[in-house]
Design a protein around this motif. Structure first.
Motif, short mmCIF file in Angstrom:
data_model
loop_
_atom_site.label_atom_id
_atom_site.label_comp_id
_atom_site.label_asym_id
_atom_site.label_seq_id
_atom_site.Cartn_x
_atom_site.Cartn_y
_atom_site.Cartn_z
N HIS A 158 8.83 8.73 3.42
CA HIS A 158 9.79 9.66 3.21
C HIS A 158 9.07 11.04 3.05
O HIS A 158 7.84 11.01 2.68
CB HIS A 158 10.16 9.70 0.92
CG HIS A 158 10.82 8.19 1.17
ND1 HIS A 158 12.16 8.03 1.28
CD2 HIS A 158 10.10 6.81 0.83
CE1 HIS A 158 12.33 6.69 1.36
NE2 HIS A 158 11.41 6.57 0.89
N PHE A 159 9.43 11.70 3.36
CA PHE A 159 9.71 13.84 3.19
C PHE A 159 9.73 14.56 2.22
O PHE A 159 11.32 13.82 1.48
CB PHE A 159 10.04 13.78 4.08
CG PHE A 159 8.49 13.70 5.56
CD1 PHE A 159 7.54 14.23 5.55
CD2 PHE A 159 8.94 12.72 6.37
CE1 PHE A 159 6.06 13.89 6.74
CE2 PHE A 159 8.38 12.51 7.43
CZ PHE A 159 6.96 12.64 7.51
N ALA A 195 0.10 -5.15 4.66
CA ALA A 195 0.94 -5.33 3.82
C ALA A 195 2.22 -4.75 3.60
O ALA A 195 2.35 -3.76 4.43
CB ALA A 195 -0.14 -4.38 2.99
N HIS A 196 2.61 -4.61 2.96
CA HIS A 196 4.40 -3.87 2.72
C HIS A 196 3.56 -2.33 2.96
O HIS A 196 2.47 -1.90 1.48
CB HIS A 196 5.45 -3.48 2.01
CG HIS A 196 5.50 -5.48 2.38
ND1 HIS A 196 6.20 -5.62 3.27
CD2 HIS A 196 5.48 -6.47 1.53
CE1 HIS A 196 6.98 -6.44 3.26
NE2 HIS A 196 6.06 -7.54 2.45
N VAL A 197 4.47 -1.21 3.59
CA VAL A 197 3.90 0.54 3.47
C VAL A 197 5.10 1.63 3.20
O VAL A 197 5.69 1.16 3.68
CB VAL A 197 2.94 0.97 4.50
CG1 VAL A 197 2.62 2.20 4.63
CG2 VAL A 197 2.39 -0.79 5.54
N LEU A 198 4.85 1.94 1.65
CA LEU A 198 5.62 3.02 1.29
C LEU A 198 4.95 4.06 1.35
O LEU A 198 3.53 4.35 1.02
CB LEU A 198 6.16 2.57 0.00
CG LEU A 198 6.80 3.73 -0.58
CD1 LEU A 198 7.83 3.94 0.30
CD2 LEU A 198 6.42 3.42 -1.79
N GLY A 199 5.27 5.46 1.94
CA GLY A 199 4.62 6.14 2.07
C GLY A 199 5.17 7.83 1.34
O GLY A 199 6.19 8.00 2.49
N HIS A 200 4.48 8.58 1.05
CA HIS A 200 4.90 9.68 0.60
C HIS A 200 4.44 11.26 0.78
O HIS A 200 3.03 11.56 0.30
CB HIS A 200 4.91 10.40 -1.06
CG HIS A 200 5.46 8.13 -1.57
ND1 HIS A 200 6.73 8.41 -1.27
CD2 HIS A 200 4.77 7.85 -2.55
CE1 HIS A 200 6.55 7.42 -2.34
NE2 HIS A 200 5.61 6.85 -2.66
N PHE A 201 5.24 12.46 1.22
CA PHE A 201 4.46 13.45 2.09
C PHE A 201 5.45 14.43 2.13
O PHE A 201 6.05 14.24 1.85
CB PHE A 201 4.17 13.03 4.36
CG PHE A 201 4.12 11.81 4.31
CD1 PHE A 201 1.94 12.11 4.00
CD2 PHE A 201 4.47 10.73 4.48
CE1 PHE A 201 1.59 10.98 4.61
CE2 PHE A 201 3.10 9.64 4.52
CZ PHE A 201 2.13 9.82 4.64
N GLY A 202 4.72 15.26 2.12
CA GLY A 202 5.31 16.66 1.75
C GLY A 202 6.23 17.29 2.54
O GLY A 202 5.12 17.35 3.88
N VAL A 243 0.97 -0.79 -0.26
CA VAL A 243 -0.27 0.00 0.14
C VAL A 243 0.90 1.20 0.01
O VAL A 243 1.63 1.43 0.49
CB VAL A 243 -0.65 0.52 0.99
CG1 VAL A 243 -0.05 -0.05 2.26
CG2 VAL A 243 -1.81 0.96 0.94
N VAL A 244 0.53 2.85 -0.77
CA VAL A 244 1.09 3.74 -0.83
C VAL A 244 0.46 4.54 -1.07
O VAL A 244 -0.06 5.03 -1.95
CB VAL A 244 2.63 3.61 -2.36
CG1 VAL A 244 2.73 4.65 -2.28
CG2 VAL A 244 2.86 2.14 -2.60
N PRO A 245 0.59 5.08 0.31
CA PRO A 245 0.27 6.53 0.38
C PRO A 245 0.58 7.59 0.23
O PRO A 245 1.67 7.99 0.35
CB PRO A 245 -0.99 6.74 2.08
CG PRO A 245 0.45 5.99 2.59
CD PRO A 245 0.61 4.67 1.59
#
Length: 240
Positions: free
Chosen positions: A201-202, A165-172, A146-148
């Motif tokens: 990740h930011f 699930a494995h989790v990858l996140g992208h944030f500003g 899952v990638v939010p």
């Protein structure tokens, strides 16, 4: 077979080319198949604008990279670039219907003849990022990754215990709607509730930095490319 080059809809409407069972009714969405005709399954969850051209274009891009990609149309037709209209569409969206549509999308992809594998991945943007995590927690092993993108469940203490699930996140970094401490707390909750260590990740960017329709005015081409490449690598690593 869905036509991934389907004509763009008139302004204010979503691009649709498939329908599938959802609870006791039916839902619609936009499906694109990879050039080879089959591949791992991926659900793309919309922002609060609806199933806009931006979301449909992302579905096409994922399909070009080898995924059987589906964006459910959670609003059932409307799409907008107006903030007041988007807020009203979101307000009128029954939470139960959104859940039924997303879980129906999982069923639809897992039963699709083009699908390779026995699990799917979910990528979501803003509102869709929170919904993607919710879906993964509800579906357990049927969602492998899952990638939010710049989105989390609204509840700060959301229960992630069903998530495998494995989790990858992208944030500003400059996203005033989602401060870093809120993202960090979500990472802690996920780690404590599951056996997963989320990879968050930011980026030196604002909210919706992937949205090249630039609705919030914060699209960042460089950061979007970095996040895109990380996402593809992550999905391929966990979906095969």
């Amino acid at each position: 077979m869905a036509d991934s080059a389907a004509a763009r809809p008139r302004p204010g409407t979503a691009r649709q080319n498939v329908d599938f069972p959802s609870g006791e009714g039916r839902a619609h969405g936009y499906l694109a198949l990879p050039p080879g005709g089959h591949g791992p399954g991926l659900i793309v969850v919309q922002e609060w604008w609806g199933l806009t051209g931006h979301i449909a274009d992302l579905v096409d891009r994922f399909a070009a990279e080898g995924f059987v990609a589906l964006a459910p149309d959670l609003y059932g037709g409307p799409a907008t670039h107006d903030r007041a209209e988007a807020a009203e569409l979101l307000r009128k969206l029954p939470a139960e219907r959104a859940v039924h549509d997303l879980r129906g999308a999982v069923d639809f992809l897992l039963g699709h003849p083009a699908l390779a594998g026995d699990a799917v991945a979910v990528v979501g943007f803003c509102m869709g990022g929170g919904l993607a995590l919710r879906l993964a927690a509800l579906e357990g092993d049927r969602v492998a990754a899952v990638v939010p993108f710049y989105g989390l469940p609204r509840e700060p203490d959301y229960d992630y215990r069903g998530l495998t699930a494995h989790v990858l996140g992208h944030f500003g970094e400059y996203d005033r709607s989602l401060p870093a401490d809120v993202v960090d707390e979500a990472a802690i909750l996920i780690g404590e509730a599951t056996d997963r260590r989320p990879e968050f990740h930011f980026y030196p960017a604002g909210h919706a930095f992937m949205n090249d329709e630039n609705q919030p005015g914060s699209y960042d081409d460089l950061q979007a490319k970095i996040a895109w490449r990380r996402t593809l690598s992550f999905l391929r690593g966990h979906l095969g």
